[in-house]
Design a protein around this motif. Structure first.
Motif, short mmCIF file in Angstrom:
data_model
loop_
_atom_site.label_atom_id
_atom_site.label_comp_id
_atom_site.label_asym_id
_atom_site.label_seq_id
_atom_site.Cartn_x
_atom_site.Cartn_y
_atom_site.Cartn_z
N ILE A 327 6.91 7.23 -3.57
CA ILE A 327 7.18 8.56 -3.00
C ILE A 327 5.91 9.40 -2.99
N GLN A 328 5.22 9.42 -4.12
CA GLN A 328 4.01 10.23 -4.23
C GLN A 328 2.94 9.76 -3.24
N LEU A 329 2.76 8.46 -3.13
CA LEU A 329 1.75 7.93 -2.21
C LEU A 329 2.13 8.18 -0.76
N LYS A 330 3.41 8.08 -0.45
CA LYS A 330 3.88 8.35 0.91
C LYS A 330 3.60 9.80 1.30
N LYS A 331 3.82 10.71 0.37
CA LYS A 331 3.56 12.13 0.64
C LYS A 331 2.08 12.38 0.91
N ILE A 332 1.23 11.66 0.19
CA ILE A 332 -0.21 11.90 0.31
C ILE A 332 -0.81 11.17 1.52
N TYR A 333 -0.43 9.90 1.69
CA TYR A 333 -1.15 9.05 2.66
C TYR A 333 -0.34 8.70 3.91
N GLY A 334 0.95 8.95 3.92
CA GLY A 334 1.74 8.72 5.11
C GLY A 334 1.65 7.29 5.62
N GLU A 335 1.31 7.14 6.89
CA GLU A 335 1.26 5.82 7.52
C GLU A 335 0.06 4.99 7.07
N GLN A 336 -0.83 5.55 6.30
CA GLN A 336 -1.97 4.77 5.78
C GLN A 336 -1.59 3.91 4.58
N LEU A 337 -0.35 4.04 4.10
CA LEU A 337 0.09 3.33 2.90
C LEU A 337 0.64 1.95 3.24
N TYR A 338 0.18 0.92 2.53
CA TYR A 338 0.63 -0.45 2.72
C TYR A 338 0.86 -1.11 1.35
N PHE A 339 1.46 -2.30 1.38
CA PHE A 339 1.37 -3.23 0.26
C PHE A 339 0.61 -4.45 0.75
N TYR A 340 0.25 -5.33 -0.17
CA TYR A 340 -0.49 -6.54 0.23
C TYR A 340 0.18 -7.74 -0.41
N ASN A 341 0.56 -8.71 0.42
CA ASN A 341 1.23 -9.89 -0.10
C ASN A 341 0.79 -11.11 0.72
N GLN A 342 -0.22 -11.79 0.22
CA GLN A 342 -0.70 -13.04 0.82
C GLN A 342 -1.57 -13.75 -0.21
N ASN A 343 -0.97 -14.68 -0.91
CA ASN A 343 -1.61 -15.38 -2.04
C ASN A 343 -1.71 -14.49 -3.27
N ILE A 344 -1.94 -13.21 -3.10
CA ILE A 344 -1.91 -12.26 -4.21
C ILE A 344 -0.95 -11.13 -3.84
N GLU A 345 -0.48 -10.42 -4.86
CA GLU A 345 0.44 -9.32 -4.62
C GLU A 345 -0.16 -8.02 -5.15
N ILE A 346 -0.35 -7.08 -4.23
CA ILE A 346 -0.80 -5.74 -4.60
C ILE A 346 0.32 -4.78 -4.23
N ASP A 347 0.77 -4.01 -5.21
CA ASP A 347 1.93 -3.14 -4.97
C ASP A 347 1.66 -2.11 -3.88
N PHE A 348 0.49 -1.45 -3.95
CA PHE A 348 0.15 -0.43 -2.97
C PHE A 348 -1.33 -0.51 -2.61
N LEU A 349 -1.60 -0.40 -1.32
CA LEU A 349 -2.96 -0.46 -0.83
C LEU A 349 -3.16 0.63 0.21
N ILE A 350 -4.23 1.41 0.04
CA ILE A 350 -4.63 2.41 1.03
C ILE A 350 -6.00 1.98 1.53
N PRO A 351 -6.04 1.18 2.61
CA PRO A 351 -7.30 0.59 3.07
C PRO A 351 -8.37 1.62 3.38
N ASP A 352 -7.99 2.73 4.02
CA ASP A 352 -8.98 3.74 4.40
C ASP A 352 -9.67 4.36 3.19
N GLU A 353 -9.02 4.31 2.04
CA GLU A 353 -9.58 4.88 0.82
C GLU A 353 -10.19 3.82 -0.09
N GLY A 354 -10.00 2.55 0.26
CA GLY A 354 -10.46 1.49 -0.63
C GLY A 354 -9.75 1.54 -1.96
N LEU A 355 -8.47 1.91 -1.96
CA LEU A 355 -7.71 2.12 -3.18
C LEU A 355 -6.58 1.10 -3.29
#
Length: 425
Positions: A327-355
């Motif tokens: 919820i907090q990340l959605k409020k801050i980053y909107g459509e820039q918010l992703y998860f990553y799931n391909q061989n590794i699992e990252i719960d939340f990824l904001i590519p534009d921020e390198g976070l």
């Protein structure tokens, strides 16, 4: 509709808006713009209207310039498009001002957007609220023609929640045991019961949340979209609640729900999920690693409020933790918010921020710590991250590994840290 009744309602609502108490929320509106406030039921859209009305009065406007109407009023049941013009005419017979319109829950009136567009085209300033994201559909957006700005309204942030409970955070509050204890107790309630503003008025919060969910389910979903397979929709929402930490495909959801006894096809699941998102009950994020087709079909789903999510869960702690972070990340980053799931699992990824952010209730188990650190380091190897975090329930420390720093932060502290990005209310 009788014009005399409309006139009495205009006066009644002017007095009502003028005498409302509210928590001032940190948002600012363009002085000359028109706005659509959208969000979940009871997230505080009406109170933002009251706040803006009080702001206009402080700026020198008179309450008589305000034409506020709440279309959920039972005296207005059955209103049609032509009745909206009656409201305008009734006001103009009473006052010489050019009114500023505040039209609350106007999506209940069919073709409301035609009336509001005409108001704006003829020089009126208009604010509207609605609980349904169809107000942002391409058809309505085309009709409004870019004349309105969209303000998304979320439940209280934790800082607003504290303010509503008259808990103020002075400088260095973290080092004051009494204040720190107050914050910890308040966050526990915020975490489990959610942050819908009206909830604070009730002692039996779970019963209030159940009642609100039933209104959303039967009013904003079943009745509005004329859903016949009520059991399938009920099972879908329950399954989404149980799966907030895991990606879910449309086909898998269709199979699970069909196996549970509510036969349903994949296209129906797609429609039902769209309806649920349009009603602001849930939101979704895409897998950054997937091809386009998979981004659309294999998503992670979260609830807009922890309190509503908690209604579906028996052992909720880990799910509520990840949902609150989402919820907090959605409020801050909107459509820039992703998860990553391909061989590794990252719960939340904001590519534009390198976070990259992992969510773990605790790192006390060495295997858990090893897994979370390993996933972040693997992601860093090819994403070249600027910042890596693990958000926990209560633990805080810094991990130095392979010349990289990983921040371990308790959620209550992270959620109170100001973001450099502008977020929705």
């Amino acid at each position: 509709m009788e014009k005399e009744l409309i006139k009495s309602l205009i006066i009644e609502y002017q007095d009502f808006a003028l005498n409302q108490d509210f928590i001032t929320r940190p948002f600012s509106l363009e002085d000359k713009a028109n706005y659509v406030f959208v969000g979940l039921r009871r997230s505080g859209k009406s109170y933002l209207m009251y706040q803006q009305i009080h702001h206009l009065i402080q700026e020198g406007h008179s309450i008589e310039e305000i034409c506020y109407i709440n279309f959920e009023d039972d005296r207005l049941v059955g209103l049609q498009l032509n009745d909206l013009e009656q409201i305008k005419r009734a006001y103009e017979e009473m006052f010489t001002y050019k009114p500023i319109f505040f039209l609350d829950e106007i999506q209940l009136i069919p073709s409301w957007e035609k009336f509001t567009r005409r108001l704006v085209d003829t020089g009126y300033q208009v604010y509207v609220t609605g609980s349904n994201a169809q107000m942002l559909s391409s058809e309505i957006a085309t009709t409004l023609g870019g004349r309105f700005l969209i303000q998304e309204v979320y439940p209280y942030s934790f800082s607003e929640y504290l303010q509503a409970q008259q808990i103020s955070l002075e400088k260095n509050w973290q080092f004051k045991p009494s204040v720190r204890s107050q914050v910890a107790r308040s966050f526990n309630d915020y975490f489990h019961q959610g942050a819908l503003p009206e909830l604070l008025l009730f002692k039996d919060k779970r019963s209030w949340l159940r009642s609100l969910y039933q209104k959303i389910f039967f009013g904003d979903l079943i009745a509005r979209y004329e859903i016949r397979n009520v059991n399938a929709m009920r099972l879908l929402i329950k399954k989404l609640a149980e799966s907030v930490k895991q990606p879910s495909s449309y086909t898998r959801l269709a199979n699970i729900i069909s196996t549970a006894g509510a036969k349903v096809g994949t296209q129906t699941i797609i429609d039902y999920i769209n309806y649920t998102e349009e009603s602001w009950l849930i939101f979704s994020i895409n897998n950054f690693a997937s091809r386009f087709a998979e981004k659309e079909s294999n998503k992670k789903y979260y609830f807009l409020d922890n309190g509503i999510l908690s209604l579906f869960l028996f052992d909720p702690e880990t799910s509520l933790l990840e949902n609150q972070v989402a919820i907090q990340l959605k409020k801050i980053y909107g459509e820039q918010l992703y998860f990553y799931n391909q061989n590794i699992e990252i719960d939340f990824l904001i590519p534009d921020e390198g976070l990259a952010i992992q969510v773990s209730y605790s790192l006390q188990d060495p295997e858990t710590e090893k897994r979370e650190i390993g996933a972040l380091l693997k992601a860093d190897a090819f994403l070249h991250l600027k910042r890596m975090m693990i958000i926990t329930r209560d633990e805080k420390r810094t991990i130095q590994v392979q010349e990289r720093t990983i921040e371990v932060v308790p959620i209550w502290e992270w959620i109170l840290t100001p973001s450099p990005h502008k977020s929705s209310v």
